[in-house]
Write a protein that holds these residues in place. Structure first.
Motif, PDB file in Angstrom:
ATOM      1  N   THR A  42      66.326  30.623  37.951  1.00  0.00           N
ATOM      2  CA  THR A  42      65.646  31.167  36.780  1.00  0.00           C
ATOM      3  C   THR A  42      64.877  32.436  37.143  1.00  0.00           C
ATOM      4  OG1 THR A  42      65.414  28.947  35.871  1.00  0.00           O
ATOM      5  CG2 THR A  42      63.980  30.638  34.965  1.00  0.00           C
ATOM      6  N   LEU A  43      64.228  32.430  38.291  1.00  0.00           N
ATOM      7  CA  LEU A  43      63.499  33.603  38.745  1.00  0.00           C
ATOM      8  C   LEU A  43      64.434  34.785  38.966  1.00  0.00           C
ATOM      9  CD1 LEU A  43      60.739  34.722  39.684  1.00  0.00           C
ATOM     10  CD2 LEU A  43      61.356  33.967  41.978  1.00  0.00           C
ATOM     11  N   ILE A  44      65.580  34.529  39.576  1.00  0.00           N
ATOM     12  CA  ILE A  44      66.570  35.595  39.793  1.00  0.00           C
ATOM     13  C   ILE A  44      67.024  36.166  38.454  1.00  0.00           C
ATOM     14  CG2 ILE A  44      68.951  36.029  40.553  1.00  0.00           C
ATOM     15  CD1 ILE A  44      68.372  34.154  42.917  1.00  0.00           C
ATOM     16  N   ASP A  45      67.260  35.298  37.495  1.00  0.00           N
ATOM     17  CA  ASP A  45      67.716  35.744  36.181  1.00  0.00           C
ATOM     18  C   ASP A  45      66.626  36.525  35.450  1.00  0.00           C
ATOM     19  OD1 ASP A  45      69.631  35.837  34.033  1.00  0.00           O
ATOM     20  OD2 ASP A  45      68.310  34.426  32.987  1.00  0.00           O
ATOM     21  N   GLN A  46      65.398  36.045  35.487  1.00  0.00           N
ATOM     22  CA  GLN A  46      64.299  36.695  34.776  1.00  0.00           C
ATOM     23  C   GLN A  46      63.941  38.052  35.365  1.00  0.00           C
ATOM     24  OE1 GLN A  46      62.792  35.737  31.924  1.00  0.00           O
ATOM     25  NE2 GLN A  46      64.341  34.139  31.855  1.00  0.00           N
ATOM     26  N   LEU A  47      64.108  38.208  36.665  1.00  0.00           N
ATOM     27  CA  LEU A  47      63.796  39.484  37.311  1.00  0.00           C
ATOM     28  C   LEU A  47      64.957  40.476  37.227  1.00  0.00           C
ATOM     29  CD1 LEU A  47      61.915  38.288  40.509  1.00  0.00           C
ATOM     30  CD2 LEU A  47      60.942  39.339  38.467  1.00  0.00           C
ATOM     31  N   GLY A  48      66.063  40.033  36.684  1.00  0.00           N
ATOM     32  CA  GLY A  48      67.216  40.908  36.545  1.00  0.00           C
ATOM     33  C   GLY A  48      67.936  41.166  37.866  1.00  0.00           C
ATOM     34  N   LEU A  49      67.757  40.284  38.791  1.00  0.00           N
ATOM     35  CA  LEU A  49      68.380  40.464  40.095  1.00  0.00           C
ATOM     36  C   LEU A  49      69.830  39.995  40.124  1.00  0.00           C
ATOM     37  CD1 LEU A  49      65.486  39.312  42.447  1.00  0.00           C
ATOM     38  CD2 LEU A  49      66.150  41.638  41.857  1.00  0.00           C
ATOM     39  N   ASP A  50      70.256  39.277  39.081  1.00  0.00           N
ATOM     40  CA  ASP A  50      71.617  38.754  39.096  1.00  0.00           C
ATOM     41  C   ASP A  50      72.652  39.879  39.118  1.00  0.00           C
ATOM     42  OD1 ASP A  50      70.692  39.363  36.583  1.00  0.00           O
ATOM     43  OD2 ASP A  50      71.798  37.774  35.558  1.00  0.00           O
ATOM     44  N   GLY A  51      72.444  40.920  38.343  1.00  0.00           N
ATOM     45  CA  GLY A  51      73.365  42.053  38.350  1.00  0.00           C
ATOM     46  C   GLY A  51      73.324  42.813  39.661  1.00  0.00           C
ATOM     47  N   LEU A  52      72.123  42.956  40.219  1.00  0.00           N
ATOM     48  CA  LEU A  52      71.973  43.643  41.500  1.00  0.00           C
ATOM     49  C   LEU A  52      72.672  42.877  42.618  1.00  0.00           C
ATOM     50  CD1 LEU A  52      70.537  46.022  42.951  1.00  0.00           C
ATOM     51  CD2 LEU A  52      68.631  44.452  43.334  1.00  0.00           C
ATOM     52  N   ILE A  53      72.511  41.561  42.621  1.00  0.00           N
ATOM     53  CA  ILE A  53      73.140  40.725  43.655  1.00  0.00           C
ATOM     54  C   ILE A  53      74.658  40.755  43.522  1.00  0.00           C
ATOM     55  CG2 ILE A  53      73.419  38.352  44.477  1.00  0.00           C
ATOM     56  CD1 ILE A  53      70.430  37.951  43.771  1.00  0.00           C
ATOM     57  N   SER A  54      75.159  40.603  42.298  1.00  0.00           N
ATOM     58  CA  SER A  54      76.617  40.606  42.125  1.00  0.00           C
ATOM     59  C   SER A  54      77.200  41.984  42.440  1.00  0.00           C
ATOM     60  CB  SER A  54      77.007  40.164  40.716  1.00  0.00           C
ATOM     61  OG  SER A  54      76.524  41.070  39.753  1.00  0.00           O
ATOM     62  N   GLY A  55      76.473  43.048  42.126  1.00  0.00           N
ATOM     63  CA  GLY A  55      76.924  44.388  42.480  1.00  0.00           C
ATOM     64  C   GLY A  55      76.985  44.591  43.985  1.00  0.00           C
ATOM     65  N   ALA A  56      75.976  44.087  44.694  1.00  0.00           N
ATOM     66  CA  ALA A  56      75.959  44.204  46.152  1.00  0.00           C
ATOM     67  C   ALA A  56      77.102  43.415  46.780  1.00  0.00           C
ATOM     68  CB  ALA A  56      74.624  43.718  46.709  1.00  0.00           C
ATOM     69  N   ILE A  57      77.386  42.232  46.239  1.00  0.00           N
ATOM     70  CA  ILE A  57      78.502  41.442  46.741  1.00  0.00           C
ATOM     71  C   ILE A  57      79.810  42.143  46.475  1.00  0.00           C
ATOM     72  CG2 ILE A  57      79.776  39.271  46.441  1.00  0.00           C
ATOM     73  CD1 ILE A  57      77.051  37.915  45.961  1.00  0.00           C
ATOM     74  N   GLY A  58      79.960  42.697  45.277  1.00  0.00           N
ATOM     75  CA  GLY A  58      81.184  43.436  44.948  1.00  0.00           C
ATOM     76  C   GLY A  58      81.389  44.644  45.846  1.00  0.00           C
ATOM     77  N   ASP A  59      80.302  45.376  46.127  1.00  0.00           N
ATOM     78  CA  ASP A  59      80.400  46.525  47.034  1.00  0.00           C
ATOM     79  C   ASP A  59      80.802  46.087  48.439  1.00  0.00           C
ATOM     80  OD1 ASP A  59      79.654  48.156  44.964  1.00  0.00           O
ATOM     81  OD2 ASP A  59      77.537  48.321  45.604  1.00  0.00           O
ATOM     82  N   ALA A  60      80.243  44.989  48.911  1.00  0.00           N
ATOM     83  CA  ALA A  60      80.581  44.498  50.239  1.00  0.00           C
ATOM     84  C   ALA A  60      82.043  44.072  50.309  1.00  0.00           C
ATOM     85  CB  ALA A  60      79.670  43.339  50.620  1.00  0.00           C
ATOM     86  N   VAL A  61      82.538  43.423  49.274  1.00  0.00           N
ATOM     87  CA  VAL A  61      83.942  43.011  49.237  1.00  0.00           C
ATOM     88  C   VAL A  61      84.841  44.239  49.218  1.00  0.00           C
ATOM     89  CG1 VAL A  61      85.701  41.855  47.835  1.00  0.00           C
ATOM     90  CG2 VAL A  61      83.498  40.760  48.208  1.00  0.00           C
ATOM     91  N   ASP A  62      84.471  45.242  48.432  1.00  0.00           N
ATOM     92  CA  ASP A  62      85.256  46.474  48.384  1.00  0.00           C
ATOM     93  C   ASP A  62      85.328  47.140  49.754  1.00  0.00           C
ATOM     94  OD1 ASP A  62      85.897  46.224  45.733  1.00  0.00           O
ATOM     95  OD2 ASP A  62      84.268  47.542  45.026  1.00  0.00           O
ATOM     96  N   ARG A  63      84.218  47.141  50.476  1.00  0.00           N
ATOM     97  CA  ARG A  63      84.213  47.736  51.815  1.00  0.00           C
ATOM     98  C   ARG A  63      85.106  46.962  52.783  1.00  0.00           C
ATOM     99  NH1 ARG A  63      78.394  47.649  53.085  1.00  0.00           N
ATOM    100  NH2 ARG A  63      77.888  47.465  50.906  1.00  0.00           N
ATOM    101  N   VAL A  64      85.128  45.648  52.629  1.00  0.00           N
ATOM    102  CA  VAL A  64      85.928  44.814  53.535  1.00  0.00           C
ATOM    103  C   VAL A  64      87.421  44.988  53.266  1.00  0.00           C
ATOM    104  CG1 VAL A  64      86.517  42.431  54.139  1.00  0.00           C
ATOM    105  CG2 VAL A  64      84.128  43.112  53.971  1.00  0.00           C
ATOM    106  N   ILE A  65      87.791  44.989  51.975  1.00  0.00           N
ATOM    107  CA  ILE A  65      89.225  45.088  51.670  1.00  0.00           C
ATOM    108  C   ILE A  65      89.694  46.536  51.556  1.00  0.00           C
ATOM    109  CG2 ILE A  65      89.295  42.839  50.563  1.00  0.00           C
ATOM    110  CD1 ILE A  65      89.291  44.240  47.858  1.00  0.00           C
ATOM    111  N   GLY A  66      88.789  47.468  51.676  1.00  0.00           N
ATOM    112  CA  GLY A  66      89.157  48.870  51.671  1.00  0.00           C
ATOM    113  C   GLY A  66      89.424  49.436  50.301  1.00  0.00           C
ATOM    114  N   GLY A  67      88.790  48.869  49.276  1.00  0.00           N
ATOM    115  CA  GLY A  67      89.020  49.322  47.908  1.00  0.00           C
ATOM    116  C   GLY A  67      88.028  50.232  47.467  1.00  0.00           C
TER     117      GLY A  67
END
Length: 67
Positions: A42-67
């Motif tokens: 709930t704290l993650i959702d209320q602080l708006g960190l969910d988008g930031l966290i998912s974006g960081a994970i997506g960026d890390a995956v892109d770096r790993v797979i070279g996309g």
């Protein structure tokens, strides 16, 4: 004194690592843990960190797979 220390150390070691390590954990402990986890989500959702966290994970995956 040393004998008491050895007995206590063995008892604690068995309680922490033994087969019955969850023997004393009841519904209240597990419910408290679930409430704590829900509070974190709930704290993650209320602080708006969910988008930031998912974006960081997506960026890390892109770096790993070279996309």
């Amino acid at each position: 004194m040393l004998g008491v220390w050895v007995t206590w150390t063995r008892a604690v070691g068995e309680r922490v690592r033994g087969a019955r390590r969850d023997a004393g954990a009841g519904f209240v402990e597990y419910a408290g843990l679930m409430i704590l986890i829900a509070g974190i989500f709930t704290l993650i959702d209320q602080l708006g960190l969910d988008g930031l966290i998912s974006g960081a994970i997506g960026d890390a995956v892109d770096r790993v797979i070279g996309g």
